[in-house]
Design an enzyme around this catalytic site. Structure first.
Site, PDB file in Angstrom:
ATOM      1  N   ASP A 220      48.961  40.655  70.936  1.00  0.00           N
ATOM      2  CA  ASP A 220      49.826  41.714  71.478  1.00  0.00           C
ATOM      3  C   ASP A 220      48.931  42.772  72.133  1.00  0.00           C
ATOM      4  O   ASP A 220      48.137  43.433  71.449  1.00  0.00           O
ATOM      5  CB  ASP A 220      50.639  42.323  70.333  1.00  0.00           C
ATOM      6  N   ASP A 231      53.562  46.508  77.861  1.00  0.00           N
ATOM      7  CA  ASP A 231      53.514  45.922  76.520  1.00  0.00           C
ATOM      8  C   ASP A 231      53.912  44.458  76.663  1.00  0.00           C
ATOM      9  O   ASP A 231      55.054  44.150  77.009  1.00  0.00           O
ATOM     10  CB  ASP A 231      54.501  46.690  75.625  1.00  0.00           C
ATOM     11  N   HIS A 300      62.225  47.309  72.425  1.00  0.00           N
ATOM     12  CA  HIS A 300      62.385  48.767  72.452  1.00  0.00           C
ATOM     13  C   HIS A 300      62.180  49.292  73.863  1.00  0.00           C
ATOM     14  O   HIS A 300      61.575  48.621  74.711  1.00  0.00           O
ATOM     15  CB  HIS A 300      61.351  49.423  71.527  1.00  0.00           C
ATOM     16  N   HIS A 308      57.241  53.458  71.597  1.00  0.00           N
ATOM     17  CA  HIS A 308      58.592  53.216  71.077  1.00  0.00           C
ATOM     18  C   HIS A 308      59.518  54.334  71.528  1.00  0.00           C
ATOM     19  O   HIS A 308      59.380  55.478  71.097  1.00  0.00           O
ATOM     20  CB  HIS A 308      58.577  53.134  69.545  1.00  0.00           C
ATOM     21  N   GLU A 333      60.868  41.755  73.394  1.00  0.00           N
ATOM     22  CA  GLU A 333      59.983  40.936  72.562  1.00  0.00           C
ATOM     23  C   GLU A 333      60.803  40.250  71.484  1.00  0.00           C
ATOM     24  O   GLU A 333      61.712  40.840  70.898  1.00  0.00           O
ATOM     25  CB  GLU A 333      58.856  41.766  71.935  1.00  0.00           C
ATOM     26  N   GLU A 428      56.490  38.382  74.643  1.00  0.00           N
ATOM     27  CA  GLU A 428      57.024  39.695  75.035  1.00  0.00           C
ATOM     28  C   GLU A 428      56.725  39.984  76.497  1.00  0.00           C
ATOM     29  O   GLU A 428      55.653  39.640  77.009  1.00  0.00           O
ATOM     30  CB  GLU A 428      56.380  40.773  74.163  1.00  0.00           C
TER      31      GLU A 428
END
Length: 447
Positions: A220, A231, A300, A308, A333, A428
């Site tokens: 990640d 992300d 998110h 977040h 994700e 993700e």
């Protein structure tokens, strides 16, 4: 970086006084000097009168001065090195970073593709898109290098530092000078989560864990430019018996990306993801396991300098009626598991972040006060790892760090684990819900 519902909501942090990563700062980091000219070889061959003197009878002829060839300027690099080291700004001059995958909206939002008003709004976001595309291309080049080079037998520390050092080289900010990491660099600590560990594990100093042939590793990675965080995550396995687990999660993530869009209700989106995920099963060592969505992990929204945001994307069907909206940035994700499909906190913490809504506390511990100052000046609300404090030269900071966590000023993110003996996978992408199109900003040829 995974979110647990309900997550503490991090609000937008405005960081002032930082030079933009797409401006002069990144160019200066390359060490190139403008305006240096090579004047050698330009001396005149003529005398003061502009005429050539006649040689005396019998005298040897003078040799003419030969012009020196001007030094050739080094050509700008056109390809990335291995390991990655060429600045993105050199490979893509004038901020011409590649677009992500652009997908037209459907149904009642189809008009957005050709709407002049929406195109005008899109054009107002040029800096926003430049920063995101800069971060996304950095992410693609680093992760594709990592996919080729990560092998069993390497330590997790070696893998994490290889990824993070590459990101910093490509954006031109090593993060060692005060505030440099706020301009561009890591969007959060690199997650290297093995087997039943689903998220939020990164090696701390002294960790000697070695990647094994039998491991399933979630990688990640977060990259930011001027607080715009990309992300995106993928899973690596070296034994084909895990292929169905990886296929289930990749398919579920792509379903979420495909079905996401303006006015889509998040609870319904979770249902589409779950249906795709749980249509798979995986045989491991002779036992067949149904693949389950990990129901207490979510995608998110992403806000500037805050990984977040205020909305969560469930990966199971729920009654959440919250809608996706124009301008939202989402991390879609999904996590699949052969275990319980539910994670719990356990293990040594490596991920931390300053809370944007931190209470004002009278800190009595001097080490906590000084560490808080370091965190604010170097990371703001961007998540950081203990290793990031180590490389800044911080020592004996654990007591102060724990005090900041206990005071509610800094949030810690412990590793998230399913039951031991199970296997988990993650994929993700980051998507931008632009006024005219949905841009899957992190999409690449790899996934």
């Amino acid at each position: 970086m995974a979110a647990k519902p309900p997550s503490d909501e991090l609000q937008k942090l405005s960081v002032s006084g930082a030079n933009g990563a797409n401006g002069k700062t990144a160019a200066a980091a390359n060490g190139a000097k403008d305006g240096e000219l090579d004047n050698s070889g330009e001396d005149s061959e003529d005398d003061a009168d502009g005429q050539t003197a006649e040689p005396a009878p019998g005298a040897a002829k003078k040799k003419k001065n030969k012009k020196k060839k001007p030094k050739k300027k080094k050509k700008a690099p056109t390809a990335q090195t291995d390991p990655p080291s060429v600045l993105m700004s050199q490979l893509f001059p004038n901020n011409t970073y590649p677009k992500g995958e652009e997908v037209e909206y459907k149904d009642e939002n189809r008009y957005r593709t050709t709407s002049e008003e929406k195109r005008h709004l899109d054009n107002l976001n040029s800096d926003f898109l430049t920063d995101y595309r800069h971060a996304a291309e950095t992410h693609r080049q680093v992760r594709q290098w990592a996919q080729k080079n990560i092998k069993p037998g390497q330590t997790l520390t070696e893998i994490a530092e290889g990824i993070e050092d590459s990101v910093r080289r490509l954006v031109g900010h090593d993060g060692l000078a005060e505030g440099d990491a706020l301009i561009a660099g890591m969007g959060f600590p690199t997650g290297l989560n093995l087997d039943h560990i689903a998220a939020h594990f990164s090696p701390n100093a002294g960790n000697k864990t070695v990647l094994q042939q039998s491991n399933v590793m979630k990688v990640d990675i977060g990259v930011h430019v001027n607080g715009r965080i990309v992300d995106s995550a993928f899973t690596m396995a070296f034994d084909p018996m895990y292929d169905n687990l990886l296929a289930a999660v990749k398919d579920a993530t792509n379903t979420g990306v495909r079905e996401a869009g303006i006015d889509v209700r998040l609870g319904e989106l979770g249902g589409y993801i779950q249906e795709t995920m749980e249509s798979y099963e995986c045989e491991i060592n002779g036992t067949t396991y149904p693949i389950k969505s990990i129901r207490n992990l979510t995608g998110h929204t992403i806000l500037p300098y805050s990984i977040h945001g205020t909305k969560s994307v469930p990966i199971v069907k729920s009654a959440d009626q919250t809608k996706m909206e124009e301008g939202d940035v989402f991390a879609i994700e999904t996590f699949g598991s052969t275990g319980n499909g539910y994670v719990h906190d356990q293990g040594e913490v490596s991920h931390y972040a300053l809370r944007s809504d931190a209470p004002k506390v009278d800190l009595r511990l001097s080490s906590a006060k000084s560490l808080l100052n370091v965190i604010k000046k170097n990371f703001g609300t961007i998540p950081f790892a203990r290793r990031y404090l180590d490389r800044l030269g911080q020592e004996k900071y654990l007591l102060g760090l724990n005090n900041l966590c206990q005071s509610g000023i800094v949030e810690d993110y412990p590793p998230l684990l399913d039951k031991k003996g199970s296997y988990t996978a993650q994929f993700e992408h980051t998507i931008l819900l632009r006024p005219t199109v949905k841009e899957v900003i992190s999409r690449g040829e790899d996934y």
